[in-house]
Design an enzyme around this catalytic site. Sequence first.
Site, short mmCIF file in Angstrom:
data_model
loop_
_atom_site.label_atom_id
_atom_site.label_comp_id
_atom_site.label_asym_id
_atom_site.label_seq_id
_atom_site.Cartn_x
_atom_site.Cartn_y
_atom_site.Cartn_z
N SER A 1 4.61 2.66 7.94
CA SER A 1 4.28 1.50 7.11
C SER A 1 5.47 1.10 6.24
CB SER A 1 3.10 1.82 6.21
OG SER A 1 1.92 1.95 6.95
N ASP B 1 0.35 -7.72 1.59
CA ASP B 1 0.73 -6.31 1.65
C ASP B 1 2.25 -6.14 1.69
OD1 ASP B 1 0.32 -3.62 1.57
OD2 ASP B 1 -0.28 -3.40 3.66
N HIS C 1 0.81 -1.22 0.00
CA HIS C 1 0.00 0.00 0.00
C HIS C 1 0.84 1.27 0.00
CE1 HIS C 1 0.41 -0.20 4.53
NE2 HIS C 1 0.43 1.12 4.37
#
Length: 470
Positions: free
Chosen positions: A227, A153, A123
Amino acid sequence: MKKMLTLVLVSVLGGAITLGTYKTFLEKDNVQIATNTTQDNPVFLPTNYKTTTTALAAAEGINFTNAADKTVHAVVHVKNVALNTAQPTLQDLFYGRVPQKRQLGTGSGVIISPDGYIITNNHVIEDSQQLSVTLNDNRTLTAKIIGSDPKTDIALLKVESDEQLPYTTFGDSDTAKIGEWVLAVGNPFNLTSTVTAGIISAKSRDLSGQSTQSFIQTDAAVNPGNSGGALVNTAGELIGINTAITSQTGSYIGYSFAVPSNIAKKVVQDIMEFGNVQNGILGVIGGSLNSTYAEKLGVGETEGFYVDDVEEDTGAAEAGIKSGDIIKMIDNIKIKKFSDLRGFLDTKRPNDVVNVTLLRDGQTKEVAVTLLKNNTYILPVIGVIKNAKPEDLKKYKTKNGVKITKVNGTYGQYLQREGIEAGNIITAINNVKVNTIEDVDQILKNRDTYQPLSIELINSKGEKNRYGLR
């Protein structure tokens, strides 16, 4: 003169009354407020000072500096320039234009090899038009995407450098323990090279509710921008890729989640070797045990994976696993719930052999299972389909097609009334012949979102029919 003395007397008397009132009421109120803040009978909280002192001493004895120094130079700041649809103006609407705007997204990444391979979240780099990474020494390098896997992911990037880059090594996330100290390293809110500490709060966490995830949960502070960053143990080994937080505000409130390093490493190796992720399946259908489910099934176990059914032509079927078995362990990894099983299988490939420990009729049994490539696919509205075997095609007198193995439970009765049932062969979708589930997947990926499905099907009577589905 008398009037003046009277006025003076009245003034003095008024002042005395005012001062007396202040002393009597206002100062008393202030004292009362102060008194209320320090109660004479505080609530008693039992405290073991010896244990607290010991715990603090143990914590003070842990040195995070080596782990931080090993990691901070290997964590990069990822910048992603993406094109997104902008709010249309009246002119855009008049001319039928779709306006786009450039949007900058940021995240983190971890260098995993001296020649510039970087692991991050899918992402973080999704829809990128321009991708760059900034190293801890402030150098900025252009990055390219080698591959990605939306399911886990995880994405793999590559940068070119004239010199070897600092990198971190993978640790074994299976051996990481709850309560173990960890560091989260990343770039929250564009604050580069940020290190936070915490412990592993839980393992095999599933946030989807569908048992498709198996995160490491930690209380190390993770915020937007973290992230793709590193979760490392006190030895500086990479045991997770920080991925998600749960928060009503969008910022950290005590819960953060990381993809375990064993899963991330396997995804990266698959991308490097095959160009995509290779998933090995066990071939069992079922769910996690708990008190309610165990009582309903009439079993005495409240932990483990209960096997409702075994798929045909799978490793589990070949190994003799049966409906009613309870899987308790695989390769010495305890299986308490579905996400434990999911997390383990995400680290394996087709043709890997695993040792499954299960309970059958109260007796422990161990079987070796060869994991196979997934040959099933969920077709919207219809249900589960799989690659048809030669004998299936011969039975239905067709040279191509995929087989329906299970009809959708929601539409089951309707589908059966229309003559669609398990065993039927789908020969074409949207007028394109299909031979494998990969063909089906490609057709569905290429169609417009609102385009209806046209399915050509041969039923058990040998009749070829066409159905339009939405």
